[in-house]
Design a protein around this motif. Structure first.
Motif, mmCIF file in Angstrom:
data_model
loop_
_atom_site.group_PDB
_atom_site.id
_atom_site.type_symbol
_atom_site.label_atom_id
_atom_site.label_comp_id
_atom_site.label_asym_id
_atom_site.label_seq_id
_atom_site.Cartn_x
_atom_site.Cartn_y
_atom_site.Cartn_z
ATOM 1 N N ALA A 435 41.240 -3.571 -27.915
ATOM 2 C CA ALA A 435 41.011 -4.600 -26.908
ATOM 3 C C ALA A 435 39.628 -5.242 -27.087
ATOM 4 C CB ALA A 435 41.123 -3.994 -25.516
ATOM 5 N N ASP A 436 38.652 -4.453 -27.530
ATOM 6 C CA ASP A 436 37.306 -4.989 -27.697
ATOM 7 C C ASP A 436 37.250 -6.041 -28.794
ATOM 8 O OD1 ASP A 436 36.179 -3.347 -25.728
ATOM 9 O OD2 ASP A 436 36.145 -1.669 -27.142
ATOM 10 N N LEU A 437 38.124 -5.891 -29.786
ATOM 11 C CA LEU A 437 38.163 -6.843 -30.884
ATOM 12 C C LEU A 437 38.588 -8.233 -30.388
ATOM 13 C CD1 LEU A 437 37.398 -6.142 -33.717
ATOM 14 C CD2 LEU A 437 39.771 -5.680 -34.238
ATOM 15 N N ASN A 438 39.418 -8.212 -29.327
ATOM 16 C CA ASN A 438 39.887 -9.496 -28.780
ATOM 17 C C ASN A 438 38.797 -10.239 -28.024
ATOM 18 O OD1 ASN A 438 42.337 -8.847 -29.836
ATOM 19 N ND2 ASN A 438 43.216 -8.141 -27.901
ATOM 20 N N GLN A 439 37.678 -9.576 -27.779
ATOM 21 C CA GLN A 439 36.585 -10.194 -27.032
ATOM 22 C C GLN A 439 35.467 -10.719 -27.936
ATOM 23 O OE1 GLN A 439 36.895 -10.824 -23.811
ATOM 24 N NE2 GLN A 439 38.902 -9.837 -24.024
ATOM 25 N N VAL A 440 35.704 -10.622 -29.266
ATOM 26 C CA VAL A 440 34.666 -11.024 -30.203
ATOM 27 C C VAL A 440 34.458 -12.538 -30.150
ATOM 28 C CG1 VAL A 440 34.130 -11.209 -32.657
ATOM 29 C CG2 VAL A 440 35.009 -9.083 -31.726
ATOM 30 N N GLY A 441 33.165 -12.970 -30.143
ATOM 31 C CA GLY A 441 32.856 -14.388 -29.999
ATOM 32 C C GLY A 441 32.898 -15.154 -31.309
ATOM 33 N N SER A 442 32.682 -14.482 -32.438
ATOM 34 C CA SER A 442 32.684 -15.205 -33.706
ATOM 35 C C SER A 442 34.103 -15.298 -34.254
ATOM 36 C CB SER A 442 31.763 -14.498 -34.694
ATOM 37 O OG SER A 442 32.074 -13.132 -34.740
ATOM 38 N N GLU A 443 34.297 -16.090 -35.261
ATOM 39 C CA GLU A 443 35.622 -16.307 -35.808
ATOM 40 C C GLU A 443 36.129 -15.015 -36.467
ATOM 41 O OE1 GLU A 443 35.788 -19.567 -38.458
ATOM 42 O OE2 GLU A 443 37.939 -19.853 -38.137
ATOM 43 N N THR A 444 37.303 -14.598 -36.101
ATOM 44 C CA THR A 444 37.767 -13.274 -36.544
ATOM 45 C C THR A 444 39.184 -13.327 -37.100
ATOM 46 O OG1 THR A 444 36.384 -12.246 -34.865
ATOM 47 C CG2 THR A 444 38.126 -10.884 -35.794
ATOM 48 N N TRP A 445 39.369 -12.587 -38.159
ATOM 49 C CA TRP A 445 40.713 -12.383 -38.712
ATOM 50 C C TRP A 445 41.075 -10.915 -38.488
ATOM 51 C CZ3 TRP A 445 37.074 -15.577 -40.600
ATOM 52 C CH2 TRP A 445 37.464 -16.875 -41.011
ATOM 53 N N GLN A 446 42.132 -10.646 -37.782
ATOM 54 C CA GLN A 446 42.582 -9.255 -37.633
ATOM 55 C C GLN A 446 43.785 -9.066 -38.538
ATOM 56 O OE1 GLN A 446 43.177 -7.718 -33.648
ATOM 57 N NE2 GLN A 446 41.609 -9.070 -32.780
ATOM 58 N N VAL A 447 43.674 -8.108 -39.453
ATOM 59 C CA VAL A 447 44.765 -7.871 -40.407
ATOM 60 C C VAL A 447 45.379 -6.489 -40.165
ATOM 61 C CG1 VAL A 447 45.338 -7.605 -42.847
ATOM 62 C CG2 VAL A 447 43.685 -9.340 -42.122
ATOM 63 N N PRO A 448 46.690 -6.404 -39.901
ATOM 64 C CA PRO A 448 47.314 -5.091 -39.646
ATOM 65 C C PRO A 448 47.462 -4.273 -40.926
ATOM 66 C CG PRO A 448 48.995 -6.795 -39.654
ATOM 67 C CD PRO A 448 47.682 -7.501 -39.832
ATOM 68 N N LEU A 449 46.972 -3.043 -40.879
ATOM 69 C CA LEU A 449 47.092 -2.159 -42.036
ATOM 70 C C LEU A 449 48.082 -1.040 -41.745
ATOM 71 C CD1 LEU A 449 43.488 -1.627 -43.432
ATOM 72 C CD2 LEU A 449 45.203 -3.310 -44.100
ATOM 73 N N LYS A 450 48.503 -0.400 -42.809
ATOM 74 C CA LYS A 450 49.398 0.745 -42.671
ATOM 75 C C LYS A 450 48.608 1.985 -42.275
ATOM 76 C CE LYS A 450 52.885 -0.497 -46.132
ATOM 77 N NZ LYS A 450 53.947 -0.767 -45.151
ATOM 78 N N ALA A 451 49.288 2.879 -41.556
ATOM 79 C CA ALA A 451 48.676 4.174 -41.237
ATOM 80 C C ALA A 451 49.016 5.176 -42.347
ATOM 81 C CB ALA A 451 49.181 4.673 -39.899
ATOM 82 N N TYR A 452 48.414 6.381 -42.267
ATOM 83 C CA TYR A 452 48.524 7.313 -43.397
ATOM 84 C C TYR A 452 49.946 7.680 -43.784
ATOM 85 C CZ TYR A 452 49.339 11.177 -40.121
ATOM 86 O OH TYR A 452 49.863 12.002 -39.172
ATOM 87 N N VAL A 453 50.847 7.811 -42.796
ATOM 88 C CA VAL A 453 52.210 8.220 -43.165
ATOM 89 C C VAL A 453 53.002 7.108 -43.828
ATOM 90 C CG1 VAL A 453 52.738 10.096 -41.610
ATOM 91 C CG2 VAL A 453 52.918 7.757 -40.799
ATOM 92 N N GLU A 454 52.464 5.896 -43.754
ATOM 93 C CA GLU A 454 53.225 4.763 -44.277
ATOM 94 C C GLU A 454 52.880 4.432 -45.723
ATOM 95 O OE1 GLU A 454 53.863 1.778 -40.670
ATOM 96 O OE2 GLU A 454 51.777 2.381 -40.860
#
Lengths: 518, 424
Positions: A435-454
């Motif tokens: 949720a804190d990432l959604n409050q970032v003021g600068s331009e942001t790219w959020q990229v979904p990564l795989k977790a260890y089992v994947e």
């Protein structure tokens, strides 16, 4: 190395081995409950009876040492009769409530009855009543009626966790497992008692009644909970992971794992995951595919390097990725972008060397060693303080973060997000929602990564042991491995044909929609 | 017929105190023994053929020789947890002659090289606990215990450990667990106590009567001791006779005495008009003898074993025709159900199961199949567990339903018409 004959088969065992070890080594079936390779011998279930030539009475295999030339069998009529009756003695006061028992499907009583029992019960008396739904502690629930008093859990708390919470109270067929008032079963290894309980007497409060075990599949993996890297099995279905259990590995974890490690399935499941790529800043987010988000981030990153030089970008890495991913990531960053601004984000530096004496370590990352080695191999030795001054000096235009997969182990998440968002652009690669990432003021790219089992790869544990593991299942189909993300950041294409398909999302009321329809 | 070797001075009150005990030759044997070679004492005990008086009848000298030869610390434990139903001889020995036991123990401890011994007395024996504690204090004061006993250079300490009332603590490894402060449960064998016992150190556990007898073997020599009893069962033994005889009580007789003589001469026979029905010769776990068998048997280890029973602790329980065998077995089964420690599954579940079946038969709710089931279940409990409690429950069950099947069938036939004991 004494040699013996088991059921007619010549077997050679290590000196000092017991007969039951010889049976296990030779892969020959033998009925038993109380014996466990990781615990002392109790010899109380009396089921591993064998006939030894030259001995008048049957002997228990768990407490009898193999001697040179012994001729042993457990297939004679007298042994079969003893085991059959031994099982009946176990069952006469057992409630036989398999339909509502959580252990059904992985129960020692069920399995061994089918293998060695199959008799008509002759017990016609009222069964002994004992306590049900007893809270032994915060994690484990006891049903004393189902308990066969094999004493494995008691021996575990005595010998392995050395916490001595459990004991057997009362005597005869009134015996019950229990705790002393004011001292509940509350240690970081308590759930091992559930694993070693051969019946449904001890159940995990976290897992009980949530899934029938025969609907679950299992995959081998390595626990990412700390730098010990215990061998584990994850149990999953199309809805996600349901539990983690230890897998035998004499070199690392023996037969056990800690309760903290068992929670590592939680951050893998859909509810905790970033499901697609996101571009934007505070309150203005655009959801796009993971691929497009990464490509767009890559364009911007390479453009920044071209315009402002390699020192205008920085990479922040956590110790929660595989050795292979580190290799690709650092090759790209130091080789292609030619930047030496790579920083190792340590979550709790003051606790890194902590160790509880059994398995659990203060370094809550599975691959700190791997990361350190990769950094050294690429000649990177940047100090965290430099990053701070670079940020406040506004020298950094773009920061790429390979964020933690298990965010709960990073108490400084919020603080670090704020700090890193001082850069003009932030590329945050992460498996989990934040949720804190959604409050970032600068331009942001959020990229979904795989977790260890994947994903497949390897972790290097605290002692430098490289432990490879395979991909178990796929929870978020879109998510990329860090290596895939690097390829896209570099502007190259992926071989989409090789990417695994997801197992499908959550199914509400699975039983109604799926079962009963042909 | 009654031969007072151990019990010679039991009637005298002064014998309880150390001064009176010494007046009758007390502690003279200790002085003699301390001048002997410990190995010679063990050899003497071996030669005497003394067998454990607690129940199992294991040769005492042989048990002692199982101890490892090295100088590791070792313990002598006296088993005074007299729990076998029908037995009350150890109580008499502790109440009437505590110093006799203490002297026998010091001699035995000297023989096996033990510096510390415990007397484990069952918690219910409140009076004997006090008597023995007082006697130990007296012995310390008189220099019979402690450092450098009688100038021999041999040190020995002795203590009383009071049990809390569990039958299973009479089993030697159960007793060791209890003294160690654990739940009184038998331990897996091997290792045997002589190798790893109390505190994992070599330990010898002997019964009160066994240890007291050692004194007389050293006093008179093995050959003199062997004059009593039979070739394979030498010596005298105390028998606790209870049940329907006119003069129940403890009697010391040479082994090999006919049971008939014990009941009809020593104990004054049965009440007028009564007929002998059955005798349990060695405590409740010994298989019962019918009247015919009882009239034939002699009281020694071999004759009783031949008869399919055992000498056990020497508790003779006499039953006449006013006793009901179903009723008796119900009581015995209740006892073993209550006392099973619960460790091994066949015993834990089997004793409860047997008790429930017999109880049902006793209350007219049984079937013929139930009588067979008692035998089947008992047979499956025999020889399958860590200790002998399972066998101790199974043996009387099998003998009762086999030898007195008719009485059990009567209960089954009468069904719910049964009101009270049928054969009383």
């Amino acid at each position: 190395m004494p040699k013996c004959k088991i059921n007619g088969q010549e077997v050679e065992v290590a000196a000092g081995s017991t007969i039951i070890q010889a049976y296990k080594a030779a892969g020959i079936d033998i009925c038993h409950y109380c014996w466990h390779p990781g615990l002392s011998v109790a010899g109380v279930c009396r089921l591993c009876m064998v006939q030894i030539e030259g001995m008048p009475k049957l002997q228990i295999a768990c407490n009898t040492e193999v001697k040179e030339g012994m001729v042993i069998n457990n297939t004679s009529e007298v042994v079969k009769d003893t085991v059959k009756w031994g099982l009946d003695f176990h069952l006469i006061n057992h409630p036989l409530d398999c339909p509502i028992c959580d252990q059904a499907g992985e129960c020692g009583l069920q399995d061994q009855y089918m293998q060695f029992g199959k008799y008509d019960p002759e017990m016609a008396e009222a069964k002994v009543k004992k306590h049900k739904v007893v809270d032994l502690g915060p994690t484990v629930v006891l049903d004393a009626e189902r308990c066969i008093l094999c004493s494995r859990c008691v021996r575990f708390t005595e010998e392995v966790s050395k916490t001595n919470e459990l004991g057997i109270f009362n005597r005869g067929d009134r015996s019950e497992i229990g705790t002393v008032e004011g001292k509940p079963l509350d240690n970081n290894y308590s759930l091992n008692t559930v694993d070693i309980c051969p019946v449904g007497a001890l159940t995990s409060r976290d897992f009980r009644f949530r899934q029938r075990v025969w609907y679950l599949k299992e995959a081998d993996s390595v626990c990412p909970g700390c730098s010990t890297g215990c061998s584990v099995k994850v149990h999953y279905n199309e809805e996600g992971l349901w539990r983690v259990k230890p897998r035998e590995n004499k070199e690392v974890n023996g037969y056990w794992m800690c309760d903290t490690g068992r929670d590592t399935y939680k951050f893998v499941n859909l509810k905790a995951r970033l499901l697609s790529g996101r571009i934007g800043k505070r309150d203005q987010w655009q959801e796009i595919s993971a691929e497009d988000a990464t490509r767009s981030a890559g364009l911007k990153l390479r453009e920044t390097v071209q315009k402002h030089g390699p020192d205008s970008v920085a990479l922040v890495v956590t110790g929660q990725y595989t050795n292979e991913e580190y290799k690709d990531l650092l090759k790209f960053f130091t080789g292609e972008l030619k930047s030496k601004n790579v920083y190792h984000w340590l979550n709790n530096p003051e606790k890194m060397k902590d160790f509880d004496g059994l398995l659990f370590r203060g370094d809550r990352n599975p691959n700190t060693m791997g990361l350190s080695a990769a950094l050294a191999a690429h000649g990177v030795s940047s100090k965290w303080e430099t990053l701070q001054s670079q940020l406040s000096g506004r020298k950094l235009k773009m920061v790429v973060v390979a964020g933690p997969e298990n965010q709960a182990t990073f108490p400084d998440m919020k603080e670090k997000i704020q700090m890193l968002s001082q850069a003009d652009g932030l590329i945050w690669l992460t498996a989990g929602l934040n949720a804190d990432l959604n409050q970032v003021g600068s331009e942001t790219w959020q990229v979904p990564l795989k977790a260890y089992v994947e994903k497949a790869g390897s972790f290097t544990n605290f002692e430098g042991r490289v432990q490879p593991f395979k991909a178990g299942t796929t929870i978020v189909p879109q998510a990329l491995t860090l290596s895939e993300a690097v390829e896209l950041l570099a502007g190259r294409d992926l071989n989409w044909a090789l990417r695994p398909k997801g197992l499908g999302g959550p199914k509400t009321n699975y039983a109604v929609t799926q079962r009963g329809t042909l | 017929m009654e031969t007072k070797l151990l019990t010679e001075h039991y009637g005298k009150d002064e014998y309880i105190k150390i001064d009176g005990y010494k007046k009758h030759g007390g502690y003279a044997v200790l002085a003699k023994a301390l001048k002997m070679d410990p190995k010679a004492i063990i050899e003497e005990v071996k030669a005497s053929g003394l067998r454990g008086r607690g129940g199992a009848g294991f040769p005492t000298g042989m048990k002692w020789s199982f101890l490892p030869a090295n100088g590791e610390p070792r313990y002598l434990l006296c088993n005074a947890d007299e729990g076998e139903p029908g037995t009350f001889k150890d109580r008499l020995m502790m109440e009437r002659a505590p110093h006799q036991l203490i002297e026998g123990m010091i001699i035995s401890a000297f023989a096996i090289g033990s510096k510390k011994s415990y007397i484990y007395i069952r918690g219910e024996y409140d009076h004997p606990i006090r008597v023995v504690r007082e006697a130990i204090a007296e012995a310390y004061k008189a220099g019979m215990l402690g450092k450098n006993i009688l100038g021999s250079g041999f040190d020995h300490d002795m203590d009383v450990y009071a049990g809390a009332g569990a039958y299973i603590c009479g089993e030697e490894t159960g007793m060791i667990s209890s003294i160690e402060g654990l739940k009184g449960q038998p331990k897996l064998k091997p290792p045997f106590p002589a190798v790893q016992g109390y505190l994992r150190k070599p330990t010898i556990v002997n019964n009160v009567e066994t240890l007291a007898a050692v004194k007389y073997i050293i006093r008179d020599g093995a050959a003199a001791y062997r004059k009593y009893g039979t070739e394979k069962s030498p010596g005298t033994k105390l028998f606790s006779v209870s049940g329907n005889v006119l003069k129940p009580g403890n009697y010391e007789i040479p082994l090999g005495t006919p049971l008939k003589d014990v009941i009809f001469n020593l104990c004054g026979g049965l009440k007028p008009g009564r007929k002998l029905k059955a005798v349990i010769p060695g405590g409740s776990s010994a298989p019962v003898l019918t009247a015919d068998e009882a009239m034939k048997v002699t009281m020694d280890y071999e004759a009783l074993a031949q008869m399919g029973s055992m000498l056990g602790s020497g508790a003779v329980i006499v039953m006449d025709d006013s006793n009901d065998m179903v009723d008796m077995l119900d009581v015995i089964m209740h006892f073993y159900h209550h006392e099973s420690c619960g460790q091994c599954t066949p015993c834990r579940e089997g004793t409860g199961w047997l008790s429930k079946i017999v109880h049902r038969i006793r209350h007219g709710e049984g079937t013929v199949n139930d009588i067979n089931l008692v035998k089947t279940v008992s047979e499956r409990m025999m020889g399958k567990t860590i200790c002998a409690l399972s066998d101790a429950a199974a043996m009387p069950a099998i003998s009762f339903v086999t030898k007195f099947r008719g009485e059990f069938e009567d209960y089954v036939k009468k069904g719910n018409q049964v009101g009270g004991a049928l054969h009383a």
